[in-house]
Design an enzyme around this catalytic site. Sequence first.
Site, PDB file in Angstrom:
ATOM      1  N   GLY A  11       0.746  -1.209  -0.124  1.00  0.00           N
ATOM      2  CA  GLY A  11       0.162  -0.151   0.000  1.00  0.00           C
ATOM      3  C   GLY A  11       0.816   1.240  -0.002  1.00  0.00           C
ATOM      4  O   GLY A  11       1.913   1.340   0.703  1.00  0.00           O
ATOM      5  N   ASP A 129       2.454  -0.409  11.805  1.00  0.00           N
ATOM      6  CA  ASP A 129       2.341  -1.591  12.420  1.00  0.00           C
ATOM      7  C   ASP A 129       3.669  -2.533  12.306  1.00  0.00           C
ATOM      8  O   ASP A 129       3.525  -3.693  12.341  1.00  0.00           O
ATOM      9  CB  ASP A 129       0.834  -2.224  11.804  1.00  0.00           C
ATOM     10  CG  ASP A 129       1.301  -2.564  10.351  1.00  0.00           C
ATOM     11  OD1 ASP A 129       2.085  -2.059   9.826  1.00  0.00           O
ATOM     12  OD2 ASP A 129       0.545  -3.382   9.911  1.00  0.00           O
ATOM     13  N   ARG A 171      -6.299  -2.529   8.902  1.00  0.00           N
ATOM     14  CA  ARG A 171      -6.886  -3.730   8.838  1.00  0.00           C
ATOM     15  C   ARG A 171      -6.666  -4.539   9.855  1.00  0.00           C
ATOM     16  O   ARG A 171      -7.499  -5.440  10.242  1.00  0.00           O
ATOM     17  CB  ARG A 171      -6.579  -4.256   7.392  1.00  0.00           C
ATOM     18  CG  ARG A 171      -7.286  -5.427   6.704  1.00  0.00           C
ATOM     19  CD  ARG A 171      -6.928  -5.459   5.313  1.00  0.00           C
ATOM     20  NE  ARG A 171      -5.564  -5.265   4.958  1.00  0.00           N
ATOM     21  CZ  ARG A 171      -5.203  -5.285   3.569  1.00  0.00           C
ATOM     22  NH1 ARG A 171      -6.077  -5.292   2.632  1.00  0.00           N
ATOM     23  NH2 ARG A 171      -4.084  -5.007   3.347  1.00  0.00           N
ATOM     24  N   ALA A 186     -13.084  12.032  20.398  1.00  0.00           N
ATOM     25  CA  ALA A 186     -14.179  11.433  20.238  1.00  0.00           C
ATOM     26  C   ALA A 186     -14.497  10.920  21.715  1.00  0.00           C
ATOM     27  O   ALA A 186     -13.739  11.020  22.785  1.00  0.00           O
ATOM     28  CB  ALA A 186     -13.565  10.157  19.456  1.00  0.00           C
TER      29      ALA A 186
HETATM   30  P1  ADP Z   1       3.026  -4.411   2.839  1.00  0.00           P
HETATM   31  O1  ADP Z   1       4.490  -4.322   2.213  1.00  0.00           O
HETATM   32  O2  ADP Z   1       2.450  -3.097   2.795  1.00  0.00           O
HETATM   33  O3  ADP Z   1       2.921  -4.981   4.002  1.00  0.00           O
HETATM   34  P2  ADP Z   1       1.761  -6.630   1.375  1.00  0.00           P
HETATM   35  O4  ADP Z   1       1.625  -7.428   2.532  1.00  0.00           O
HETATM   36  O5  ADP Z   1       0.709  -6.589   0.568  1.00  0.00           O
HETATM   37  O6  ADP Z   1       2.164  -5.139   1.612  1.00  0.00           O
HETATM   38  O7  ADP Z   1       3.287  -7.282   0.524  1.00  0.00           O
HETATM   39  C1  ADP Z   1       3.688  -6.610  -0.285  1.00  0.00           C
HETATM   40  C2  ADP Z   1       4.205  -7.438  -1.559  1.00  0.00           C
HETATM   41  O8  ADP Z   1       5.463  -7.868  -0.731  1.00  0.00           O
HETATM   42  C3  ADP Z   1       3.483  -8.600  -2.073  1.00  0.00           C
HETATM   43  O9  ADP Z   1       2.555  -8.266  -2.833  1.00  0.00           O
HETATM   44  C4  ADP Z   1       4.504  -9.744  -2.269  1.00  0.00           C
HETATM   45  O10 ADP Z   1       5.140  -9.497  -3.306  1.00  0.00           O
HETATM   46  C5  ADP Z   1       5.501  -9.246  -1.003  1.00  0.00           C
HETATM   47  N1  ADP Z   1       5.423 -10.137   0.104  1.00  0.00           N
HETATM   48  C6  ADP Z   1       4.557 -10.138   0.918  1.00  0.00           C
HETATM   49  N2  ADP Z   1       4.672 -11.313   1.863  1.00  0.00           N
HETATM   50  C7  ADP Z   1       5.667 -11.999   1.324  1.00  0.00           C
HETATM   51  C8  ADP Z   1       6.372 -13.057   1.962  1.00  0.00           C
HETATM   52  N3  ADP Z   1       6.068 -13.794   2.972  1.00  0.00           N
HETATM   53  N4  ADP Z   1       7.544 -13.423   1.366  1.00  0.00           N
HETATM   54  C9  ADP Z   1       7.924 -12.840   0.293  1.00  0.00           C
HETATM   55  N5  ADP Z   1       7.441 -11.696  -0.347  1.00  0.00           N
HETATM   56  C10 ADP Z   1       6.291 -11.203   0.272  1.00  0.00           C
HETATM   57  O1  F6P Z   2      -1.756  -1.113   5.037  1.00  0.00           O
HETATM   58  C1  F6P Z   2      -2.198   0.264   4.531  1.00  0.00           C
HETATM   59  C2  F6P Z   2      -3.613   0.052   4.274  1.00  0.00           C
HETATM   60  O2  F6P Z   2      -4.201   1.386   3.924  1.00  0.00           O
HETATM   61  C3  F6P Z   2      -4.564  -0.611   5.381  1.00  0.00           C
HETATM   62  O3  F6P Z   2      -4.698   0.561   6.572  1.00  0.00           O
HETATM   63  C4  F6P Z   2      -5.598  -0.895   4.751  1.00  0.00           C
HETATM   64  O4  F6P Z   2      -6.429  -1.953   5.458  1.00  0.00           O
HETATM   65  C5  F6P Z   2      -5.191  -1.438   3.320  1.00  0.00           C
HETATM   66  O5  F6P Z   2      -3.890  -0.859   3.129  1.00  0.00           O
HETATM   67  C6  F6P Z   2      -6.017  -1.383   2.316  1.00  0.00           C
HETATM   68  O6  F6P Z   2      -5.412  -2.064   1.246  1.00  0.00           O
HETATM   69  P1  F6P Z   2      -6.045  -1.713  -0.312  1.00  0.00           P
HETATM   70  O7  F6P Z   2      -5.516  -0.428  -0.881  1.00  0.00           O
HETATM   71  O8  F6P Z   2      -5.443  -2.866  -0.960  1.00  0.00           O
HETATM   72  O9  F6P Z   2      -7.452  -1.593  -0.176  1.00  0.00           O
END
Ligand code: ADP
Ligand code: F6P
Length: 321
Positions: A11, A129, A171, A186
Amino acid sequence: MKKIGVLTSGGDAPGMNAAVRAVTRAALAKGMSVLGIKRGYVGLLNREYVEMTARSVSGIIQRGGTCLYTARCPEFATMEGVLKGKAACEELGLEGLVVIGGDGSFRGAGDLSGAGIPCVGIPGTIDNDIQCTEYTIGYDTAMNTCVDMIDKLRDTMQSHNRCSVVEVMGRRAGYMAVNVALAVGAEACLTLEREYDLEAIAAKMTATAQSKDGKHHFIIVVAEGVGQTEAIARQIQEMTGIEARATILGHVQRGGSPTLRDRVLATEMGYHAVELLEKGIGNRIVGLKDGQVYDIDLKEGLAMKKPFLDRRYDIFYDTAY
Ligand code: ADP
Ligand code: F6P
């Protein structure tokens, strides 16, 4: 290292551009060349990149979003995907990679480091987070956006003696929700991390609404992970007789010009990441500890458990009425 890459993943978050700018300018100043990989790991696998110059990052420090675009790439969560990523880095001549994103992106960076391409993660997510850092880029801007919008909701709730049940993003995390609830004054805040009692919340609202000098309009902040915001508004209305309206703030929270805090920390973290790669050090997460930018081993950092803002949550409730 002579050539590194930078990408944004997961994101987006306000301040990612400031981090891309800092990585680019710091690397160029140290005599390295930089490729901007587009759309996160998707762009790495597809060889979508742009040569970064000092001028290509001009005028972006104040912009929300990410000039490199971002994506989620399920393939990268497999060993096959990671090995393809390694091959892409080798083909492009990348000796190291800066990954700006959340913990999912860092897991990918850890796997790629394990495969032999040193990666450094910079925390970029509005959720704050990530276990090993006190701060993630975008958090401050997103919370200020929430405050701005909920202050506006408060105006109209006050005019109509209504209750606003407002959902903020997160989330899996309620950090934004607690801070925002406190900052907008609030009356209640619902998060996954702490139990709540809707009946007790409603009873308190009813009692104050019926007293002569009590409150007659209300704000309830709900973290996205709790969900059911529309249903909660309906329940509150049924239990109190006070008209309630649900508002889901949504993706507007992820956009907008980054605050000073986000620009400054993104720049310091970007600079720090390049310093590590310059020394040949990868497999690290850059973070904030005791207010100072530092770095930690990727796996160790991801294994840490982030405490909730319990004291702040308690102070919020103790000062809400
Ligand atoms: P964020 O980095 O914000 O936590 P995501 O959880 O969607 O967002 O992860 C972003 C990208 O990082 C995923 O689409 C994937 O390409 C990679 N990724 C996520 N989890 C893993 C994992 N366990 N091992 C390797 N790559 C991962
Ligand atoms: O991790 C960032 C975030 O904005 C969360 O706060 C939210 O739950 C989620 O991404 C939303 O993801 P998407 O843009 O894929 O709907």
